[in-house]
Design a protein around this motif. Structure first.
Motif, short mmCIF file in Angstrom:
data_model
loop_
_atom_site.label_atom_id
_atom_site.label_comp_id
_atom_site.label_asym_id
_atom_site.label_seq_id
_atom_site.Cartn_x
_atom_site.Cartn_y
_atom_site.Cartn_z
N THR A 22 0.83 -1.20 0.00
CA THR A 22 0.00 0.00 0.00
C THR A 22 0.87 1.26 0.00
N VAL A 23 1.89 1.26 0.84
CA VAL A 23 2.80 2.40 0.91
C VAL A 23 3.49 2.62 -0.44
N GLY A 24 3.99 1.54 -1.03
CA GLY A 24 4.66 1.64 -2.32
C GLY A 24 3.72 2.16 -3.40
N ASN A 25 2.51 1.63 -3.42
CA ASN A 25 1.53 2.11 -4.40
C ASN A 25 1.24 3.59 -4.22
N TRP A 26 1.13 4.04 -2.98
CA TRP A 26 0.88 5.47 -2.72
C TRP A 26 2.08 6.30 -3.14
N MET A 27 3.28 5.88 -2.72
CA MET A 27 4.48 6.67 -2.97
C MET A 27 4.77 6.84 -4.45
N PHE A 28 4.51 5.79 -5.24
CA PHE A 28 4.87 5.84 -6.65
C PHE A 28 3.68 6.09 -7.57
N SER A 29 2.53 6.40 -6.99
CA SER A 29 1.38 6.70 -7.84
C SER A 29 1.61 8.03 -8.56
N PRO A 30 1.12 8.15 -9.77
CA PRO A 30 1.26 9.43 -10.48
C PRO A 30 0.67 10.60 -9.70
N ALA A 31 -0.45 10.38 -9.01
CA ALA A 31 -1.08 11.47 -8.25
C ALA A 31 -0.15 11.97 -7.15
N THR A 32 0.47 11.05 -6.41
CA THR A 32 1.38 11.45 -5.34
C THR A 32 2.60 12.14 -5.92
N ARG A 33 3.16 11.59 -7.00
CA ARG A 33 4.34 12.22 -7.60
C ARG A 33 4.01 13.61 -8.13
N ARG A 34 2.79 13.79 -8.68
CA ARG A 34 2.39 15.12 -9.15
C ARG A 34 2.30 16.10 -7.97
N LYS A 35 1.73 15.63 -6.84
CA LYS A 35 1.63 16.50 -5.65
C LYS A 35 3.01 16.90 -5.16
N ILE A 36 3.92 15.94 -5.11
CA ILE A 36 5.28 16.21 -4.66
C ILE A 36 5.95 17.21 -5.61
N MET A 37 5.76 16.99 -6.90
CA MET A 37 6.35 17.88 -7.89
C MET A 37 5.80 19.30 -7.73
N ALA A 38 4.49 19.43 -7.60
CA ALA A 38 3.88 20.75 -7.44
C ALA A 38 4.38 21.43 -6.18
N SER A 39 4.45 20.67 -5.10
CA SER A 39 4.90 21.22 -3.83
C SER A 39 6.37 21.64 -3.87
N TYR A 49 11.33 13.51 -13.35
CA TYR A 49 11.42 13.37 -11.89
C TYR A 49 11.97 11.99 -11.53
N THR A 50 11.41 10.96 -12.16
CA THR A 50 11.83 9.60 -11.87
C THR A 50 13.29 9.38 -12.25
N LEU A 51 13.68 9.84 -13.43
CA LEU A 51 15.06 9.65 -13.88
C LEU A 51 16.03 10.42 -12.99
N LEU A 52 15.71 11.65 -12.63
CA LEU A 52 16.59 12.43 -11.76
C LEU A 52 16.78 11.72 -10.42
N ALA A 53 15.70 11.18 -9.87
CA ALA A 53 15.80 10.45 -8.60
C ALA A 53 16.69 9.23 -8.75
N GLN A 54 16.53 8.50 -9.84
CA GLN A 54 17.34 7.29 -10.06
C GLN A 54 18.81 7.62 -10.29
N VAL A 55 19.07 8.67 -11.05
CA VAL A 55 20.47 9.07 -11.26
C VAL A 55 21.09 9.46 -9.92
N SER A 56 20.32 10.17 -9.09
CA SER A 56 20.86 10.60 -7.79
C SER A 56 21.20 9.41 -6.90
N LEU A 57 20.45 8.32 -7.03
CA LEU A 57 20.70 7.13 -6.22
C LEU A 57 21.88 6.31 -6.72
N HIS A 58 22.11 6.30 -8.02
CA HIS A 58 23.06 5.36 -8.60
C HIS A 58 24.29 5.99 -9.25
#
Length: 155
Positions: A22-39, A49-58
């Motif tokens: 449930t947490v994973g589905n919420w965290m990676f849902s497009p709606a949540t990612r849009r809210k995070i992006m807007a905020s 957003y996804t690629l930048l996050a992945q590059v930052s991790l790896h």
């Protein structure tokens, strides 16, 4: 420790697995990612957003390696990589192990953007936990931190 050997009961393990789904589905849902992006105040597509996050991790990492990790075709990463590079969020450098290949890394501007994203992500989580007692949030943080470490170590 496996259940039955003094470890957690199967019912508890099932509950953890269900809650993490449930947490994973919420965290990676497009709606949540849009809210995070807007905020965050950043104007990035969900792919960027996804690629930048992945590059930052790896980073430093080849796009082909990220494509494998993300289970996507490398060609799908080229457009967002070009956009992130044009905004100064990532940079490409020759791979010292193979002069024909390039490694991508996050720039200073990219690190600032990631910081804004993570701050916005923490704010989104804070909304969910607003009614929780501080001690409960601290216990959750400790437990998830321990789970994260176990994941990093692997089975």
């Amino acid at each position: 420790m496996p259940a039955g050997n003094g470890g957690p009961a199967q019912e508890a393990l099932d509950g953890v697995a269900a809650a993490l789904a449930t947490v994973g589905n919420w965290m990676f849902s497009p709606a949540t990612r849009r809210k995070i992006m807007a905020s965050s105040g950043l104007e990035l597509s969900l792919g960027d957003y996804t690629l930048l996050a992945q590059v930052s991790l790896h980073a430093p990492v080849r796009l082909s390696v990220l494509a494998e990790l993300m289970e996507v075709d490398k060609s799908t990463l080229s457009p967002p990589a070009k956009r992130l590079e044009s905004r100064g969020f990532i940079e490409r450098r020759p791979d010292p192990a193979d002069a024909r290949a390039q490694l991508v890394s996050v720039t200073r501007a990219g690190k600032l953007a990631i910081g804004k994203l993570w701050k916005a992500r923490a704010a989104a989580v804070a909304v969910l936990l607003a009614d929780w007692e501080a001690a409960d949030v601290e216990q959750l943080a400790a437990s998830l931190g321990a789970l994260s470490e176990a994941i990093k170590k692997g089975p």
